[in-house]
Design an enzyme around this catalytic site. Structure first.
Site, PDB file in Angstrom:
ATOM      1  N   ARG A  47      49.179  19.875  41.608  1.00 46.43           N
ATOM      2  CA  ARG A  47      48.984  18.461  41.963  1.00 46.43           C
ATOM      3  C   ARG A  47      48.913  17.584  40.726  1.00 46.43           C
ATOM      4  O   ARG A  47      49.309  16.420  40.744  1.00 46.43           O
ATOM      5  CB  ARG A  47      47.713  18.316  42.786  1.00 46.43           C
ATOM      6  CG  ARG A  47      48.086  18.000  44.224  1.00 46.43           C
ATOM      7  CD  ARG A  47      46.981  17.621  45.093  1.00 46.43           C
ATOM      8  NE  ARG A  47      45.658  17.970  44.586  1.00 46.43           N
ATOM      9  CZ  ARG A  47      44.553  17.546  45.157  1.00 46.43           C
ATOM     10  NH1 ARG A  47      44.616  16.766  46.200  1.00 46.43           N
ATOM     11  NH2 ARG A  47      43.374  17.895  44.692  1.00 46.43           N
ATOM     12  N   LYS A 154      43.261  37.273  45.490  1.00 48.17           N
ATOM     13  CA  LYS A 154      42.077  37.360  46.333  1.00 48.17           C
ATOM     14  C   LYS A 154      41.331  36.020  46.298  1.00 48.17           C
ATOM     15  O   LYS A 154      41.559  35.261  45.360  1.00 48.17           O
ATOM     16  CB  LYS A 154      41.196  38.524  45.893  1.00 48.17           C
ATOM     17  CG  LYS A 154      40.551  38.340  44.517  1.00 48.17           C
ATOM     18  CD  LYS A 154      39.449  39.320  44.301  1.00 48.17           C
ATOM     19  CE  LYS A 154      38.151  38.655  44.478  1.00 48.17           C
ATOM     20  NZ  LYS A 154      37.221  38.636  43.375  1.00 48.17           N
ATOM     21  N   ASP A 183      45.250  43.049  43.683  1.00 50.08           N
ATOM     22  CA  ASP A 183      43.880  43.460  43.388  1.00 50.08           C
ATOM     23  C   ASP A 183      43.948  43.870  41.930  1.00 50.08           C
ATOM     24  O   ASP A 183      44.543  44.915  41.604  1.00 50.08           O
ATOM     25  CB  ASP A 183      43.459  44.640  44.265  1.00 50.08           C
ATOM     26  CG  ASP A 183      42.004  44.998  44.031  1.00 50.08           C
ATOM     27  OD1 ASP A 183      41.624  45.191  42.856  1.00 50.08           O
ATOM     28  OD2 ASP A 183      41.239  45.070  45.001  1.00 50.08           O
ATOM     29  N   HIS A 184      43.400  43.068  41.041  1.00 52.90           N
ATOM     30  CA  HIS A 184      43.703  43.305  39.628  1.00 52.90           C
ATOM     31  C   HIS A 184      43.160  44.644  39.117  1.00 52.90           C
ATOM     32  O   HIS A 184      43.621  45.151  38.117  1.00 52.90           O
ATOM     33  CB  HIS A 184      43.271  42.121  38.747  1.00 52.90           C
ATOM     34  CG  HIS A 184      41.819  42.107  38.394  1.00 52.90           C
ATOM     35  ND1 HIS A 184      40.856  41.641  39.237  1.00 52.90           N
ATOM     36  CD2 HIS A 184      41.158  42.510  37.279  1.00 52.90           C
ATOM     37  CE1 HIS A 184      39.670  41.757  38.661  1.00 52.90           C
ATOM     38  NE2 HIS A 184      39.817  42.277  37.460  1.00 52.90           N
ATOM     39  N   LYS A 188      44.843  48.003  36.313  1.00 53.19           N
ATOM     40  CA  LYS A 188      44.220  48.568  35.104  1.00 53.19           C
ATOM     41  C   LYS A 188      44.785  49.964  34.847  1.00 53.19           C
ATOM     42  O   LYS A 188      44.823  50.806  35.752  1.00 53.19           O
ATOM     43  CB  LYS A 188      42.692  48.649  35.273  1.00 53.19           C
ATOM     44  CG  LYS A 188      42.022  47.277  35.295  1.00 53.19           C
ATOM     45  CD  LYS A 188      40.514  47.425  35.418  1.00 53.19           C
ATOM     46  CE  LYS A 188      39.843  46.095  35.732  1.00 53.19           C
ATOM     47  NZ  LYS A 188      39.517  45.297  34.580  1.00 53.19           N
ATOM     48  N   GLU A 222      28.399  44.147  35.519  1.00 52.59           N
ATOM     49  CA  GLU A 222      28.711  43.089  34.556  1.00 52.59           C
ATOM     50  C   GLU A 222      27.409  42.581  33.971  1.00 52.59           C
ATOM     51  O   GLU A 222      26.397  42.513  34.680  1.00 52.59           O
ATOM     52  CB  GLU A 222      29.418  41.940  35.263  1.00 52.59           C
ATOM     53  CG  GLU A 222      30.782  42.305  35.758  1.00 52.59           C
ATOM     54  CD  GLU A 222      31.446  41.130  36.443  1.00 52.59           C
ATOM     55  OE1 GLU A 222      32.240  40.448  35.787  1.00 52.59           O
ATOM     56  OE2 GLU A 222      31.129  40.873  37.610  1.00 52.59           O
ATOM     57  N   ASP A 241      33.104  39.827  46.699  1.00 52.19           N
ATOM     58  CA  ASP A 241      33.733  39.580  45.407  1.00 52.19           C
ATOM     59  C   ASP A 241      34.218  40.876  44.743  1.00 52.19           C
ATOM     60  O   ASP A 241      35.255  40.892  44.095  1.00 52.19           O
ATOM     61  CB  ASP A 241      32.712  38.885  44.492  1.00 52.19           C
ATOM     62  CG  ASP A 241      33.326  38.361  43.211  1.00 52.19           C
ATOM     63  OD1 ASP A 241      34.380  37.696  43.295  1.00 52.19           O
ATOM     64  OD2 ASP A 241      32.765  38.594  42.128  1.00 52.19           O
ATOM     65  N   HIS A 246      37.881  45.594  44.979  1.00 52.20           N
ATOM     66  CA  HIS A 246      38.047  46.464  43.808  1.00 52.20           C
ATOM     67  C   HIS A 246      37.417  47.856  43.997  1.00 52.20           C
ATOM     68  O   HIS A 246      38.049  48.878  43.738  1.00 52.20           O
ATOM     69  CB  HIS A 246      37.426  45.819  42.564  1.00 52.20           C
ATOM     70  CG  HIS A 246      37.881  44.410  42.319  1.00 52.20           C
ATOM     71  ND1 HIS A 246      39.164  43.999  42.573  1.00 52.20           N
ATOM     72  CD2 HIS A 246      37.245  43.309  41.831  1.00 52.20           C
ATOM     73  CE1 HIS A 246      39.280  42.715  42.253  1.00 52.20           C
ATOM     74  NE2 HIS A 246      38.131  42.275  41.807  1.00 52.20           N
TER      75      HIS A 246
HETATM   76  C1  BG6 Z   1      36.899  39.353  39.886  1.00 53.28           C
HETATM   77  C2  BG6 Z   1      35.629  38.771  40.392  1.00 53.28           C
HETATM   78  O1  BG6 Z   1      37.724  39.748  40.933  1.00 53.28           O
HETATM   79  O2  BG6 Z   1      36.609  40.480  39.064  1.00 53.28           O
HETATM   80  C3  BG6 Z   1      34.703  38.381  39.254  1.00 53.28           C
HETATM   81  O3  BG6 Z   1      35.903  37.612  41.172  1.00 53.28           O
HETATM   82  C4  BG6 Z   1      34.488  39.549  38.332  1.00 53.28           C
HETATM   83  O4  BG6 Z   1      33.455  37.908  39.739  1.00 53.28           O
HETATM   84  C5  BG6 Z   1      35.811  40.175  37.926  1.00 53.28           C
HETATM   85  O5  BG6 Z   1      33.814  39.062  37.182  1.00 53.28           O
HETATM   86  C6  BG6 Z   1      35.591  41.462  37.171  1.00 53.28           C
HETATM   87  O6  BG6 Z   1      36.803  41.922  36.674  1.00 53.28           O
HETATM   88  P1  BG6 Z   1      36.872  42.833  35.385  1.00 53.28           P
HETATM   89  O7  BG6 Z   1      38.331  43.115  35.212  1.00 53.28           O
HETATM   90  O8  BG6 Z   1      36.279  42.048  34.266  1.00 53.28           O
HETATM   91  O9  BG6 Z   1      36.062  44.053  35.703  1.00 53.28           O
END
Ligand code: BG6
Length: 509
Positions: A47, A154, A183-184, A188, A222, A241, A246
Site C-alpha cells: 500500500r 503463518k 513453516d520456516h 532449517k 527463546e 505461535d 513448528h
Molecule cells: C516465529 C514466531 O514463527 O518463530 C516467533 O512467530 C518466534 O515468535 C520465531 O520468535 C522463532 O524462530 P527461530 O527461527 O528464531 O527459532
C-alpha cells in the site's frame, strides 16, 4: 541446485519487515551463489507508495544488514538490485490488481520471466483470502501462460475452524499443488537433517520405537520477550505461535515412518499419518496434559525484565500464555505408550531448539547406586540451534578401581565442517518454491490435523477458568509444575546450554 524456470517473485507486503529482513536478503544470497534462474525479477507490492528506486534503496539496506553472503561488492549488489521493481496496490481493492497485472506483463516482457509467477503473501492474515480472490478476478491464478504459485506465511488459521475456512478459501482460487505453506522450521538445515539422520543410518533406526525409547522431548526456547510484537502475540500465545506449527512439524519428523521416496507427497503423507495418530486430549484432561505459563518481571544478569503484562500492546490482565508444554501420545504401532513432551516459551534462560531421545535403561543396574548411569538414560540430542549438531550420551567406566559408570558425550558440531555454510531457512524455502519442490512446505490436510489436536487445549484455556495459568519469573525454564510432567525415575527436562555438549556442568546461558 539452481532454479531453472525463469520467474517473477511477487511479494505482497513488500514494504514490511519480513521482506526487508528475510525475503529480499535471502534472494540476494541465492543470487550470490548463482542459484537464481537466468531471467528473474522481484516485484514488490504494497500500500505504501514507493517508486522502483525507493524500494531498491530500502532493500539495499536490508541486504547489507541481513544477508549471509558478502555484501562488499557494490557492482554485484547493484546488478542484483536492478532486478527489483515495485507497484503500489491496495490489496483490498479488486480494481487495483489491474495495475499489478500490467506491471507483471511489462516485467515478463522486459526480463523474459515467461509468465511464471510466485505470489508471496507476507501480509496480515486478514488478507490471505482477499488477495487470492483478487488475483483470480484478474485471471492471475491461471496457468495458461506459465505457472502460478502461492506462498502463504503463518499463521495458517487461528483455530481448527478458521484454518479449515482459510484452506477452503484458498482452494477456491488455487489448486493444492500451487499452494506453498511456509513453516520456516522446515527450512532449517538441521531440521532436514532429522530425515537424513534417521533414514540413512542403520544403527539408529532399529532402536527408533517403543521397544527401546523411553520418551522424546522437544524444546524450542527463546530468551527474548515479545518485544514490539505484543499486539500480535496477545491474540496468539505460545501454543499457536510455536507449538501448533513448528514443534508439531518436529514431532512429525521425529515420529514418521520411512517415506517411500524423498519427495513431497511421500514425506507429507507420513507426517499426516503421525498427526492423525495423535491421541486426542479431551477438554477435561487439558490440565493433565498441557501446562501454560506467562512470564513475570525479574532481574536477569543485573538487567530488569518487564512482566509480559507490562509489554506494549498487552492487556494488563492478559491471560495469554508465553510458555506452553504438552505431553502427547502417538497411538500407532511404533509409538504406542511412548510419551512425547514438547515445550516452548519466551524469556527462558537461553535460545535453543533441540530434540532429545531418551533410550530405556538397561534391565539391571549392574554398576551400583554410585554410578551416574544408574540414574541417567542414554540420550541422543539432535540440536537444531544454536551450535547445531548431534550429541550421544552413554556410560563409560571411570578409570581406576571398581566398576563405576559415568556419562560421557560423543558429539558432532556442524561448525566443525570446514565448508559448513548453513543457508537460512528462507533461502532454502524460496529456492525450493522456485524449483516447484513442495517437500518442505506443509500440506493443507496436515495443517488441519495439527490444529485438530491443539484445538481442545486452546478452547479449554480460553473458556475454562479452572485451568491454571502459572506465572514464571523471566529467565527461568517456565512454571515449576512443567518440570514434574515427565514420567520416569530421576528425570525431568534436559537443561540445555547454548553449547550442545556443555551439559551437566555449569554453563553460561
Ligand atoms: C516465529 C514466531 O514463527 O518463530 C516467533 O512467530 C518466534 O515468535 C520465531 O520468535 C522463532 O524462530 P527461530 O527461527 O528464531 O527459532
Amino acid at each position: 541446485m539452481k532454479a531453472n524456470d525463469n520467474l517473477t517473485l511477487t511479494i505482497f507486503g513488500a514494504s514490511g519487515d519480513l521482506a526487508y529482513r528475510k525475503l529480499v536478503p535471502s534472494v540476494y544470497d541465492l543470487y550470490m551463489q548463482s542459484l537464481l534462474p537466468d531471467c528473474f525479477a522481484i516485484l514488490g507490492v504494497g500500500r505504501t507508495v514507493y517508486s522502483d528506486q525507493d524500494f531498491r534503496d530500502k532493500m539495499i539496506k536490508g541486504i547489507k544488514e541481513f544477508s549471509l553472503q558478502p555484501t562488499d561488492d557494490e557492482e554485484k549488489i547493484n546488478s542484483f538490485i536492478n532486478l527489483l521493481y515495485y507497484v503500489p496496490v491496495d490489496s483490498k481493492k479488486t480494481e487495483d490488481f489491474a495495475k499489478l497485472k500490467d506491471r507483471l506483463q511489462e516485467i515478463s516482457d522486459k526480463c523474459h520471466t515467461e509468465g511464471n509467477v510466485i505470489f508471496y503473501l507476507s501480509t496480515p492474515p486478514s488478507l490471505y483470502e482477499i488477495i487470492p480472490a483478487n488475483l483470480s478476478a484478474h485471471g492471475l491464478n491461471k496457468e495458461d501462460q506459465g505457472w502460478r504459485r502461492l506462498i502463504v506465511e503463518k499463521p495458517f488459521g487461528y483455530d481448527y475452524e478458521t484454518a479449515q475456512a482459510l484452506n477452503s478459501g484458498l482452494l477456491k482460487y488455487f489448486e493444492e499443488k500451487q499452494i506453498y505453506r511456509i513453516d520456516h522450521y522446515l527450512g532449517k538445515e538441521t531440521v532436514q537433517n532429522m530425515l537424513v539422520f534417521r533414514f540413512s543410518n542403520g544403527i539408529f533406526e532399529p532402536l527408533w520405537n517403543r521397544n527401546y525409547i523411553h520418551h522424546i522431548e522437544i524444546t524450542a526456547s527463546e530468551s527474548i520477550g515479545v518485544g514490539e510484537r505484543g499486539g500480535y502475540y496477545e491474540g496468539s500465545g505460545a501454543l499457536r505461535d510455536m507449538l501448533q506449527n513448528h514443534l508439531m512439524q518436529l514431532v512429525g519428523l521425529a515420529a514418521m515412518e520411512p517415506p517411500t521416496k524423498i519427495e513431497a507427497d511421500s514425506i507429507r503423507n507420513e507426517t499426516l499419518k503421525v498427526f492423525e495418530a495423535l491421541r486426542p486430549i479431551g477438554r477435561d484432561d487439558v490440565s493433565k496434559y498441557a501446562i501454560r505459563g506467562q512470564y513475570g518481571a525479574a532481574t536477569v544478569k543485573g538487567e530488569s525484565m518487564k512482566a509480559y503484562r507490562e509489554e506494549t500492546g498487552v492487556d494488563p490482565d492478559s491471560r495469554t500464555e508465553t510458555f506452553a508444554a504438552i505431553k502427547l501420545f502417538i497411538d500407532n504401532w511404533r509409538w504406542s505408550g511412548v510419551p512425547f513432551y514438547i515445550r516452548s516459551g519466551k524469556r527462558l534462560p537461553t535460545r535453543v531448539a533441540e530434540v532429545v531421545v531418551y533410550f530405556k535403561k538397561t534391565p539391571l543396574s549392574l554398576f551400583g547406586d554410585e554410578s551416574e548411569m544408574t540414574h541417567e538414560y542414554n540420550q541422543l540430542v539432535l540440536r537444531i540451534q544454536p551450535d547445531e549438531g548431534v550429541l550421544l550420551k552413554f556410560g563409560l567406566k571411570v578409570p581406576g578401581a571398581g566398576f563405576k559408570a559415568e556419562t560421557v558425550n560423543m558429539d558432532f558440531h556442524y561448525s566443525g565442517l570446514s565448508d559448513a555454510y548453513l543457508p537460512s531457512a528462507y533461502e532454502r524455502l524460496l529456492l525450493d518454491s522456485m524449483r516447484g519442490d513442495a517437500t518442505l512446505f506443509t500440506r493443507g490436510d496436515a495443517v488441519l490435523a495439527a490444529w485438530k489436536f491443539v484445538d481442545p487445549i486452546l478452547k479449554a484455556w480460553k473458556k475454562d477458568p479452572n485451568v491454571p495459568l502459572y506465572q514464571y519469573p523471566s529467565g527461568t525454564w517456565g512454571p515449576e509444575v512443567a518440570d514434574k510432567m515427565i514420567d520416569g525415575e530421576d528425570v525431568t527436562w534436559r537443561y540445555p546450554c547454548r553449547n550442545l555438549a556443555d551439559d551437566g556442568i555449569f554453563c553460561e546461558l
